[in-house]
Design a protein around this motif. Structure first.
Motif, PDB file in Angstrom:
ATOM      1  N   ASP A 151       0.735  -1.186  -0.128  1.00  0.00           N
ATOM      2  CA  ASP A 151      -0.006  -0.107  -0.014  1.00  0.00           C
ATOM      3  C   ASP A 151       0.896   1.341   0.080  1.00  0.00           C
ATOM      4  O   ASP A 151       1.719   1.260   0.710  1.00  0.00           O
ATOM      5  N   THR A 200       0.988   5.609   0.127  1.00  0.00           N
ATOM      6  CA  THR A 200       0.160   6.767   0.204  1.00  0.00           C
ATOM      7  C   THR A 200       1.367   8.005  -0.207  1.00  0.00           C
ATOM      8  O   THR A 200       2.346   7.917   0.191  1.00  0.00           O
ATOM      9  N   SER A 201       0.885   9.068  -0.976  1.00  0.00           N
ATOM     10  CA  SER A 201       1.416  10.144  -1.331  1.00  0.00           C
ATOM     11  C   SER A 201       0.785  11.271  -0.635  1.00  0.00           C
ATOM     12  O   SER A 201      -0.421  10.756  -0.294  1.00  0.00           O
ATOM     13  N   GLU A 202       0.861  12.307  -0.924  1.00  0.00           N
ATOM     14  CA  GLU A 202       0.386  13.845  -0.670  1.00  0.00           C
ATOM     15  C   GLU A 202      -0.888  13.738  -0.902  1.00  0.00           C
ATOM     16  O   GLU A 202      -1.830  13.923  -0.209  1.00  0.00           O
ATOM     17  N   HIS A 203      -1.182  13.290  -2.272  1.00  0.00           N
ATOM     18  CA  HIS A 203      -2.527  13.214  -2.735  1.00  0.00           C
ATOM     19  C   HIS A 203      -3.208  11.855  -2.927  1.00  0.00           C
ATOM     20  O   HIS A 203      -4.406  11.970  -3.370  1.00  0.00           O
ATOM     21  N   ASN A 204      -2.772  10.852  -2.974  1.00  0.00           N
ATOM     22  CA  ASN A 204      -3.066   9.615  -3.483  1.00  0.00           C
ATOM     23  C   ASN A 204      -2.991   8.355  -2.363  1.00  0.00           C
ATOM     24  O   ASN A 204      -1.953   8.426  -1.661  1.00  0.00           O
ATOM     25  N   PHE A 205      -3.665   7.345  -2.700  1.00  0.00           N
ATOM     26  CA  PHE A 205      -3.339   6.137  -2.048  1.00  0.00           C
ATOM     27  C   PHE A 205      -3.705   5.030  -3.295  1.00  0.00           C
ATOM     28  O   PHE A 205      -4.683   4.902  -3.704  1.00  0.00           O
ATOM     29  N   TRP A 206      -2.851   4.216  -3.106  1.00  0.00           N
ATOM     30  CA  TRP A 206      -3.095   2.819  -4.158  1.00  0.00           C
ATOM     31  C   TRP A 206      -2.314   1.602  -3.567  1.00  0.00           C
ATOM     32  O   TRP A 206      -1.344   1.614  -2.902  1.00  0.00           O
ATOM     33  N   THR A 225       4.296  -0.972 -11.121  1.00  0.00           N
ATOM     34  CA  THR A 225       3.188  -0.134 -11.128  1.00  0.00           C
ATOM     35  C   THR A 225       2.947   0.833 -12.414  1.00  0.00           C
ATOM     36  O   THR A 225       4.054   1.075 -13.028  1.00  0.00           O
ATOM     37  N   GLN A 230       1.428   3.761 -12.053  1.00  0.00           N
ATOM     38  CA  GLN A 230       1.371   5.257 -11.613  1.00  0.00           C
ATOM     39  C   GLN A 230       2.647   5.770 -11.820  1.00  0.00           C
ATOM     40  O   GLN A 230       3.632   5.392 -11.854  1.00  0.00           O
ATOM     41  N   VAL A 272       4.727   8.929 -10.811  1.00  0.00           N
ATOM     42  CA  VAL A 272       5.153   9.541  -9.524  1.00  0.00           C
ATOM     43  C   VAL A 272       6.583  10.365  -9.912  1.00  0.00           C
ATOM     44  O   VAL A 272       7.365   9.720 -10.391  1.00  0.00           O
TER      45      VAL A 272
END
Length: 128
Positions: free
Chosen positions: A29, A31-37, A53, A55, A57
């Protein structure tokens, strides 16, 4: 430094690795400042992890990584910086992803990663 100049391929990156690396496929899991995946790790070392991924980043982004290694009772939580990225290439054996370097591993997480690396072994294959 421009993002394109800091992107490197897996072979070049393997030349600068400082610690043992083990293949391990576990859900992670992020978590970034604005996302979770949630995605999947491909390998792990004392200094970081590769996460397969799609994603995107930016390099230098610090993420919170939460992963459960085999035979562990509690998740390992770490802060990790995106050090390199690999874009989708269309090749099944070269997944896109993020090369993450651990910046801080909470509690005894680093000890547990070291223990995992010391006990894991690559699969053995036998020809008929």
């Amino acid at each position: 430094m421009a993002d394109a100049a800091r992107k490197i391929d897996e072979q070049e990156h393997s030349d600068v690795r400082r610690s043992a690396r083990a293949s391990v496929y576990v859900n992670v899991d992020i978590t970034s400042e604005h996302n979770f995946w949630t995605d999947m790790t491909m390998n792990i070392a004392e200094g970081g992890v590769f996460v397969a991924t799609h994603q995107e980043v930016p390099l230098g982004t610090v993420l919170v990584v939460n992963m459960m290694l085999p035979r562990e009772r509690a998740a390992i939580v770490a802060f990790a910086e995106v050090r390199w990225t690999r874009a989708y290439s269309g090749q099944a054996d070269v997944p896109p992803g993020l090369g993450l370097a651990f910046v801080h591993v909470e509690d005894d997480g680093l000890t547990r990663i070291r223990r995992f690396l010391a006990t894991v072994r690559e699969p053995l294959f036998f020809e008929d």
